[in-house]
Structures are given as structure tokens and as C-alpha cells.
Design a protein around this motif. Structure first.
Motif, short mmCIF file in Angstrom:
data_model
loop_
_atom_site.label_atom_id
_atom_site.label_comp_id
_atom_site.label_asym_id
_atom_site.label_seq_id
_atom_site.Cartn_x
_atom_site.Cartn_y
_atom_site.Cartn_z
N LEU A 94 -1.03 3.77 1.42
CA LEU A 94 0.23 4.34 1.90
C LEU A 94 0.53 3.96 3.34
CD1 LEU A 94 -0.12 7.93 0.37
CD2 LEU A 94 1.49 6.15 -0.35
N GLU A 95 -0.51 3.67 4.11
CA GLU A 95 -0.31 3.39 5.53
C GLU A 95 0.59 2.18 5.76
OE1 GLU A 95 -2.93 2.99 9.64
OE2 GLU A 95 -3.93 2.91 7.68
N ARG A 96 0.50 1.19 4.90
CA ARG A 96 1.30 -0.03 5.12
C ARG A 96 2.79 0.21 4.98
NH1 ARG A 96 -0.07 -2.74 -0.76
NH2 ARG A 96 -0.50 -0.71 -1.70
N PHE A 97 3.17 1.29 4.27
CA PHE A 97 4.58 1.64 4.11
C PHE A 97 5.13 2.39 5.32
CE2 PHE A 97 3.18 1.22 -0.33
CZ PHE A 97 4.13 0.34 -0.81
N GLY A 98 4.27 2.64 6.30
CA GLY A 98 4.72 3.32 7.51
C GLY A 98 4.36 4.77 7.57
N PHE A 99 3.58 5.27 6.60
CA PHE A 99 3.17 6.67 6.61
C PHE A 99 1.86 6.82 7.37
CE2 PHE A 99 5.48 6.04 2.55
CZ PHE A 99 6.57 6.86 2.81
N SER A 151 -3.10 10.30 8.97
CA SER A 151 -3.57 11.54 9.59
C SER A 151 -2.61 12.70 9.33
CB SER A 151 -3.76 11.35 11.09
OG SER A 151 -2.51 11.13 11.73
N GLN A 152 -1.36 12.38 9.00
CA GLN A 152 -0.38 13.42 8.76
C GLN A 152 -0.24 13.77 7.27
OE1 GLN A 152 1.24 15.02 11.29
NE2 GLN A 152 -0.05 13.77 12.65
N LEU A 153 -0.81 12.93 6.40
CA LEU A 153 -0.68 13.14 4.96
C LEU A 153 -1.73 14.12 4.47
CD1 LEU A 153 -0.16 9.42 3.86
CD2 LEU A 153 1.60 11.20 4.02
N ALA A 204 5.98 16.38 4.00
CA ALA A 204 7.38 16.32 4.44
C ALA A 204 7.64 15.05 5.24
CB ALA A 204 7.71 17.56 5.28
N VAL A 205 8.70 14.33 4.90
CA VAL A 205 9.10 13.10 5.59
C VAL A 205 10.62 13.09 5.73
CG1 VAL A 205 7.14 11.71 4.85
CG2 VAL A 205 9.16 11.85 3.41
N THR A 206 11.12 12.22 6.58
CA THR A 206 12.56 12.11 6.76
C THR A 206 13.15 11.14 5.73
OG1 THR A 206 12.41 10.24 8.30
CG2 THR A 206 12.31 12.47 9.24
N PRO A 207 14.41 11.30 5.40
CA PRO A 207 15.07 10.33 4.50
C PRO A 207 14.99 8.90 5.02
CG PRO A 207 16.40 12.31 4.66
CD PRO A 207 15.29 12.46 5.66
N LEU A 208 15.06 8.71 6.34
CA LEU A 208 14.98 7.35 6.88
C LEU A 208 13.61 6.74 6.61
CD1 LEU A 208 16.44 5.13 8.42
CD2 LEU A 208 15.56 6.12 10.55
N LYS A 209 12.57 7.54 6.68
CA LYS A 209 11.22 7.04 6.41
C LYS A 209 11.09 6.63 4.95
CE LYS A 209 8.04 7.33 8.93
NZ LYS A 209 7.47 6.38 9.91
N ILE A 210 11.65 7.42 4.05
CA ILE A 210 11.60 7.08 2.62
C ILE A 210 12.40 5.81 2.35
CG2 ILE A 210 12.41 7.80 0.34
CD1 ILE A 210 9.88 9.20 1.07
N ALA A 211 13.61 5.71 2.92
CA ALA A 211 14.44 4.53 2.71
C ALA A 211 13.73 3.27 3.21
CB ALA A 211 15.78 4.69 3.42
N THR A 212 13.03 3.39 4.33
CA THR A 212 12.30 2.24 4.87
C THR A 212 11.20 1.80 3.92
OG1 THR A 212 12.72 3.02 7.13
CG2 THR A 212 10.98 1.41 6.85
N GLY A 213 10.51 2.77 3.32
CA GLY A 213 9.47 2.42 2.35
C GLY A 213 10.05 1.72 1.12
N TYR A 214 11.19 2.21 0.62
CA TYR A 214 11.82 1.60 -0.55
C TYR A 214 12.36 0.20 -0.25
CZ TYR A 214 11.58 5.42 -3.93
OH TYR A 214 11.13 6.34 -4.85
N ASP A 221 -5.51 -1.54 4.99
CA ASP A 221 -6.08 -0.72 6.07
C ASP A 221 -5.85 -1.31 7.45
OD1 ASP A 221 -7.66 -2.89 5.72
OD2 ASP A 221 -9.57 -1.81 5.72
N GLU A 222 -5.03 -2.39 7.53
CA GLU A 222 -4.77 -3.01 8.83
C GLU A 222 -3.42 -2.55 9.35
OE1 GLU A 222 -3.78 -7.47 10.47
OE2 GLU A 222 -5.44 -7.23 9.06
N LYS A 223 -3.41 -2.03 10.55
CA LYS A 223 -2.16 -1.55 11.13
C LYS A 223 -1.26 -2.73 11.48
CE LYS A 223 -4.02 2.66 13.20
NZ LYS A 223 -3.27 3.59 12.35
N ILE A 224 0.02 -2.54 11.28
CA ILE A 224 0.99 -3.58 11.60
C ILE A 224 1.49 -3.36 13.01
CG2 ILE A 224 3.24 -4.56 11.00
CD1 ILE A 224 2.69 -3.61 8.13
#
Length: 819
Positions: free
Chosen positions: A544-549, A552-554, A566-576, A625-628
Motif C-alpha cells: 500500500l505504501e507505493r500508492f502514497g499511503f 504508520s497511519q494505517l 480515514a483518507v481524503t478523496p484526493l488521496k484516493i483519486a491519486t491512488g486510482y 518497500d522503497e519510498k519514492i
């Protein structure tokens, strides 16, 4: 003997000479003392007029203006000749002949001071006013006046008359926060200066003398007298003929207040862009005339705004009428209540003047009266009881309404209809999946109602909208679309919980062994939990981390499978966006470029951009597992001064990294297309496109409704819910509350766009499987269906047990309808 008269004459001459000499000495002394302290006139050529910050759409539609001073500088060629004549008649009729100082005017002012003891007129020329407004204070002192004269002489020596007049026209205060003639034209008449008639131009020319006293809004009678005096002067000075004068002087006062008016209704976009530019350059943004161009497209933004408002009104109407906003106001309170109640989302306030059995007579804010007929929102009207309950339809308008009620009405093609201000809220975020550019953003029903931007600030549980991220990780770790998972009850015991956790599907039913593809497009909760348990929490978090989540918060438990974080709509749209673009990571951005008042580009975004086949890095998968590490496309060094900001050199945009294997991205995209073709998103079939995909999402209650979907052209997330996290009501799912908003918007977003079907990548194979067990079968198996796999994941062949395998109808069984 000298004649006495000659003696007296000689004495007077001597005294006058002494006085003149003394005056010259005093004047010379003042000049020598003050001259070195005067500012450089040359700075007038480079002076920055305080101009507000303006925010624009990508196609140059104004969407926001911020700053204390409203000013729109004009060039000399843009100043109407009639305004110049009016200004000269009002302020300085010898402007083009004097050298900066009008001696007659000064003597007249001095005479008035000597006779009355008061300064009635300053005797200032336009040039002297420019000197005062740009360099000096408005305090009336002899020293200031002398400085004014000296500066005026210098200005006339170094600037042309037209340059001086242009400075005046752009600097002078015109009342109501308007500085300069263009701002005044827009504030008082809602037009550009070159669109005003002679009477209106004369009105504006009369403002600088006393912007409050001669203000046509505050003092229309005095303003009219001043305007007509100017017109008379214009006639006397032969600037206009008698017929023109007569016509103009008979014009009524037409000035009305025109506040800031945007060309595009996008206040949430404007506010977000304002915050970004303030971070870049500080408060100088409000005065230095910066122009910020966003990535938003006006047509898409208009569609998004309408889709959100229509969707919320439709949701609200399904749950019943809550009654008037105010009850039984006295007649003397009506107009005050209408003035104090803003129109929100196209819903105007109205006062009930008369109630009939099947109609209402109402008064609007403009004092117009209109009748609301039975078929204009009254027929079938039900009272709200609870989120899950409404009354029977009313039989008479008198059951709900009384005279003096304040209600809401909305204008339709056939007249005004009864309306109601929704209590629920919604959000829409649309991105370009190729680079993350925000193409449309709506943060709520109406910005006037709430400045809270739910696209970027509201963190809500996404429910099943989150599942595709889990399933993508599963497909990369041994699962295939044909994997069979048992949809059966499961109970989790946890010492931290007050009771056992017994998750269930939305339908409350269990369907037994189910293929992974079906589980996702039919949104089966229990299968999602079993998949996550098989993956392991750590493996899932890494994916999940590669999608921007942020891992530590999950939640580090199985509720993660149901979108409990809980996430913002912008975060979900970015993942999609990664599903829409074939597996690349992009970052959302809003500010495309920033220009100064001269049009010089100070900043240009450099977003991560999909570049297929651009190189080894663009095609390789970033380990989960690699941060972007990527620089934000709107980062500026906030430690440098505004004057030091330099536009970046034109370079190719940085390549977006691949975060999903190309084959896995192809498979998850095909499953999400099935959500639309035969799953919980079937309403989207109304778009009649084969290139759209997405996923619904609904949380317990239900309290949050989501739909995230895309084509290769655009990715859009919509959310519906209450700020207070209240229940949405029975049968309000992602497919019924959020999806209709998505559909309305995408009708516009995809209009005229070609359907692009993603090509099958190398390493993908299609095989026949038994839908009952997910195993490969031969061509003789008539009940077989086709499925796609990574070539290394093709399931083994099923064992043959007899003729039963060859019987039955061919094709994929139709899924049961959930909604």
C-alpha cells in the motif's frame, strides 16, 4: 527738489525688490534644503502599482481575486478619449500646456487661504497629484506643497504628458476599494472602462476630488451634481457639442455596486491556489499583481460544480422535506430576512406570502412575486422523519406551510420550484492520470456555506473503495483472478474489543466459494478479509505504501481490508490514477505556472509525468518497500526574496516511476472494468463506453458513499456524507449516492474523447477455466470461461471426472444483483 510721488514710488520699488529678493532667497534656501531629499522621478517608470493576486483556470478564466486594493492597470491607448476630456475638465484643463505647475491655480488657492483662513482648493495640477500620490503624504502643509511643486517640475522634465496621465489613471483612489479607472468602471458599472458611455465616464472623472462625497453609491445626488458640472465644463471647453452635452446630462445615475465577479465558479480551487502562492512568495502576493494559472479546465469545473450540487439535492429530496428554515416571520421582517439569507447552490430564499391548497405565492429577494404550483415540487412531497423514514405524501400545501415562512426555491425552465438546502455534503476530485494535474475540484455544496474543502481536508473511511489497492498486492503475491476464496462467516476474537468481530457482506448473505474477480466486482467483504489474512498485514502494508499511503497511519489489523482507515478523496483519486495510467505513480498538483504583473513566468510546475518506454527506469517497478523520493511540483525555496525567484529552465518533466507491474496493472484494470459491466457500478453503463472502470465504496451505517473511476483520459473520485458523520439512510450506497455524481461529471469529461482500450502486454495469457474451481480446462469443457493470467500464474489443469464437465451452458454466469 525731488517730487514726493517719485520718492514714494522709488520706496515701493525698493521694498518690492527687497521682498522679491527675500522670496528668492527663501525659495532658493528651501530648494537647496529639500531638493536632495526628494525621491528620484526615474523610479516612476519602474514603480509597482499595488495590484491584487488573481487566480485563473488553465484556459485563463478568472476564478479568484485577493488583495485590499482592486486595481487593473491600463495603458494610455486603452484610456477612452472622452474620459481624458472629462478628467481635464474636472481637474486640470491646461494640463497639456503647463510645465507641471499652474501659477493661476496656486494664486487662486493662496487667495482663498488669505481671505477665508482655510485651504479650499489646493491648486494642484494632475502632475502635482501624481507627485503627491506616489511620493508624498496627503497632510496639508506648506513644506509638502513645496515638495509637490518641485517634484511636479521634475516629473514634467523626465516624463511625457501621456505617461503622467497614465500614472494618474492607474493610481488615483476612486472609492469602494477601487484604485484606478479600470477598477472603478468594474466596481460601479460592472464593465470595462472602454465600455462606458460619456455620462458614466464623467461620473468616474468626478470621483478623485472626494471619493466619498461624490460617490454615486453613497451620495447619488451630490455625484449627479458633480457629474453634470463636469459635462458642462466639457461643453464650455469645446470637448463636446451641445447635443452630446444635452443627451449626457439627462442620463440617470446608473451606478450600482459590482463586487468581485469571477468568470468561473471555483472558490475551493481559488482558495487552495491562494494558500500555495502565499507559501511561495509570502504576503507580497496580495499587492504585486501575481497571476496564478491552475490546471483546472473551466468546462470540467462547471460540470463538476453542477454534478455535486444536483447530486446532493437529489439525495436530499429522497429523504423528505424538513420544513421551512424560518417560521411565520412578520411582514416587516420579510425583506430583512431575504437580504440576510444568501442564495446557496442555486437555491434562493423566498418568503411565503399566501398558501393555497395546491400552490404557494412567494416573494423573492428582488421583491418579485411568483407562484409555486403543485407540479413544481409540491406534488408527492413527503415530510422527513428520520434517515430511514418519511411521511406519506402531503395532500395539501397547508399541511406544511404558513404565511411568513422562509423557504428555498430553485429556478427551472418552467419556473420556480420548491427546494431545500441539503444537510449532507459531497466532494469531487478529478485528475489527469498522466501527470496528476487537478482538472476539477469541488469541496462541498457551496463555498459560502462552508469553506471546509472536503477534497483535501476531510478524512473519511473509504470502505470498499480501498479494496483495489489490497487486491493489487494480492495479484502480485500468488493470487490470480481465478483464485477461489470461500465467502463464509468468520468470527474474530480480540482482547482489545468489547465483543467478537463478525464482519458480513452488505447484503447480509454468504455465497460460498467465489473467484477473486467476482469478489472484487461484487464487493464481497468477507473474501477481502480472507485475502488480507492470507497475504499478511506486513506484506499488505508494504504494497500500500507505493500508492502514497503511510503505513504508520494505517490500521495493523484485518479491518484494513474494509477501508477502515480515514483518507481524503484526493488521496484516493491519486491512488486510482495508477490504475488509469497503467501502473505509474503521479502526484496531484494544482498550480501550473505563476506570472508577475508583466507576464514574466516566475514558476512552472514540473510534475512527475508518465513516459512509456522512455527508459529503463520508466519501465521498471519500484519495489513496494522503497519510498519514492520526488520533489513536490510546487516547491520553491521560501528563503529567497520575491525578486530572486527565477523561472525554471525548460526541461523535460521528470518521469513518473512505475509502481505496478505492467501485467498486474492490466489485470486489475480488467477486473475494475467488470465492476461497471456487471458489478456494483452498473449504473455507469449509461455512458455507453467500454473504456471506463471503477469501484464503489460504502461504510457501515451507511455513513460514507464513494465511487472512484476512470478512463485513460481522466480519473475521478466522488464522496457523499455528513460532516457530523451521521447516517446517510437505508439504501444509500456508493452506487446510489456517489456514482450518479460521477456519471454526471464524466458525461462532460469524456464527451468527444476516443475510447482507448489498453493493449495486452507481453507475458499475459488467456486461458479457459472451470468457474466452479478456478482450474484450467480443455476446449471440451462447455461450462468453461476465459480468464487472463500472468503466464507464470496459469492454474493447473483440472482432473476429469466424467461427462458432467462437458454439460451446461457456455459463458460466464451472470452475477446476482445487489442494488
Amino acid at each position: 527738489m525731488t517730487h514726493p510721488i517719485l520718492k514714494i514710488t522709488s520706496l515701493l520699488i525698493w521694498l518690492l525688490a527687497c521682498a522679491a529678493g527675500g522670496g528668492l532667497v527663501v525659495t532658493g534656501s528651501l530648494y537647496l534644503y529639500l531638493s536632495p531629499k526628494l525621491p528620484s522621478v526615474e523610479s516612476l517608470r519602474e514603480i509597482k502599482l499595488q495590484t491584487p493576486l488573481r487566480i485563473y483556470s488553465q484556459d485563463s478564466q478568472l476564478i479568484g481575486e485577493f488583495g485590499e486594493m482592486r486595481r487593473n492597470p491600463v495603458t494610455f491607448d486603452e484610456i477612452p478619449v472622452s474620459y481624458i476630456y472629462a478628467l481635464l475638465s474636472a481637474e486640470d484643463d491646461s494640463f497639456y500646456t503647463h510645465s507641471g505647475v499652474d501659477i493661476k491655480g496656486l494664486l487662486r488657492a493662496a487667495s482663498q487661504l488669505m481671505t477665508s483662513g482655510e485651504i479650499k482648493t489646493g491648486g494642484s495640477t494632475i502632475t502635482m497629484q501624481v507627485a503627491r500620490n506616489f511620493f508624498l503624504t496627503h497632510k496639508q502643509t506648506f513644506t509638502r506643497k513645496f515638495n509637490e511643486i518641485l517634484l511636479a517640475l521634475r516629473i514634467e522634465d523626465e516624463l511625457t504628458k501621456n505617461e503622467i496621465l497614465t500614472l494618474y489613471a492607474n493610481k488615483i483612489y476612486q472609492g469602494n476599494r477601487a484604485y484606478g479607472i479600470e477598477a472603478a468602471a468594474q466596481v460601479y458599472y460592472g464593465k470595462h472602462i472602454n465600455e462606458l458611455n460619456l455620462a458614466q465616464l464623467a461620473m468616474i472623472a468626478g470621483l478623485p476630488k472626494a471619493p466619498s462625497a461624490y460617490n454615486p453609491l453613497a451620495n447619488p445626488n451630490r455625484a449627479l451634481i458633480r457629474r453634470n458640472w463636469i459635462l458642462k465644463r466639457m461643453f464650455t471647453l469645446d470637448y463636446i457639442d451641445e447635443d452630446t452635452y444635452t443627451s449626457a446630462v439627462n442620463e440617470p445615475v446608473t451606478a450600482t455596486y459590482h463586487g468581485y465577479t469571477s468568470q468561473l465558479d471555483a472558490p475551493y480551487v481559488a482558495e487552495m491556489a491562494r494558500l500555495e502562492i502565499i507559501d511561495m512568495v509570502g504576503t507580497a502576493a496580495y499587492t504585486d499583481g501575481y497571476r496564478v494559472y491552475t490546471t483546472v479546465e473551466s468546462k470540467l469545473q462547471q460540470s463538476a460544480q453542477k454534478a455535486v450540487q444536483d447530486g446532493l439535492i437529489a439525495y436530499d429530496s429522497r429523504h423528505g422535506y424538513r420544513g421551512p428554515e424560518k417560521r411565520q416571520l412578520k411582514e416587516e421582517q420579510w425583506m430583512g430576512a431575504l437580504r440576510e439569507t444568501p442564495t446557496l447552490g442555486g437555491l434562493s430564499p423566498a418568503i411565503v406570502m399566501q398558501v393555497k391548497e395546491q400552490s404557494l405565492l412567494v416573494q423573492l429577494p428582488n421583491e418579485e412575486q411568483t407562484e409555486i404550483l403543485w407540479n413544481q415540487g409540491l406534488e408527492g412531497l413527503r415530510k422527513f422523519n428520520s434517515p430511514n423514514s418519511r411521511s406519506a405524501p402531503i395532500k395539501s400545501a397547508q399541511e406544511i406551510f404558513t404565511v411568513g415562512d422562509l423557504i428555498r426555491v430553485q429556478q427551472h425552465e418552467d419556473g420556480w420550484h420548491l427546494g431545500q438546502l441539503p444537510k449532507a455534503q459531497a466532494a469531487l476530485a478529478a485528475l489527469d492520470p498522466e501527470n496528476g494535474a487537478i482538472k476539477a475540484m469541488v469541496g462541498g455544496f457551496d463555498f459560502q456555506q462552508s469553506h471546509f474543502n472536503r477534497v483535501t481536508q476531510a478524512e473519511r473511511q473509504p470502505g470498499s473503495n480501498f479494496k483495489p489497492f489490497i487486491y493489487t498486492t494480492a495479484l502480485e503475491n500468488g493470487f490470480t483472478p481465478a483464485s477461489i476464496i470461500n465467502d463464509a462467516p468468520v468470527v474474530f476474537e480480540d482482547d482489545l474489543l468489547e465483543s467478537s468481530w463478525r464482519p458480513e457482506n452488505d447484503s447480509g448473505k454468504f455465497y460460498g466459494p467465489t473467484r477473486l474477480r467476482q469478489a472484487l466486482y461484487l464487493s464481497r467483504n468477507l473474501i477481502s478479509i480472507r485475502i488480507l489474512r492470507a497475504l499478511g498485514i506486513n506484506q499488505a502494508l508494504s504494497g500500500l505504501e507505493r500508492f502514497g499511503f503511510d503505513p504508520s497511519q494505517l490500521p495493523h489489523d484485518l479491518s484494513l481490508a474494509l477501508g477502515s482507515h480515514a483518507v481524503t478523496p484526493l488521496k484516493i483519486a491519486t491512488g486510482y490514477a495508477s490504475f488509469a495510467n497503467g501502473g505509474y505513480r503521479v502526484e496531484p498538483f494544482l498550480v501550473e505556472r505563476v506570472e508577475d504583473s508583466e507576464g514574466n513566468i516566475l514558476f512552472h510546475a514540473a510534475p512527475l509525468t508518465v513516459c512509456r518506454g522512455c527508459g529503463k527506469e520508466g519501465n521498471s517497478v519500484i519495489p513496494a518497500d522503497e519510498k519514492i523520493q520526488s520533489e513536490s511540483p510546487t516547491d520553491l525555496d521560501t528563503n529567497v526574496g520575491v525578486d530572486q525567484i527565477v523561472a525554471p529552465a525548460k526541461l523535460p518533466p521528470p518521469e513518473a516511476p512505475r509502481i505496478i507491474d505492467e501485467r498486474t496493472a492490466f489485470i486489475i484494470d480488467s477486473i475494475l472494468k467488470d465492476v461497471v459491466r456487471k458489478g456494483t457500478g452498473r449504473k455507469a453503463l449509461v455512458l455507453k463506453r467500454d473504456d471506463i472502470a471503477g469501484k464503489t465504496g460504502t461504510t457501515n451505517g451507511p455513513r460514507d458513499a464513494w465511487f472512484s473511476g476512470y478512463s485513460t483520459h481522466i480519473v475521478t473520485t466522488t464522496w457523499v456524507g455528513f460532516d457530523e458523520n451521521q447516517l446517510l439512510g437505508r439504501n444509500e450506497y456508493g452506487g446510489s449516492a456517489a456514482l450518479p455524481i460521477w456519471i454526471d461529471f464524466m458525461k462532460t469529461a469524456l464527451a468527444g474523447k476516443p475510447q482507448i482500450i489498453r493493449p495486452q502486454p507481453e507475458g499475459i495469457v488467456m486461458g479457459r477455466i472451470d468457474p466452479e474451481n478456478g482450474l484450467s480446462v480443455g476446449p471440451e469443457h462447455r461450462n468453461a470461461i476465459f480468464e487472463i493470467f500472468r503466464k507464470e500464474d496459469v492454474p493447473p489443469m483440472a482432473e476429469r471426472h466424467g461427462p458432467g464437465n462437458t454439460q451446461g451452458a457456455a459463458g460466464d454466469p451472470r452475477p446476482e444483483d445487489l442494488f
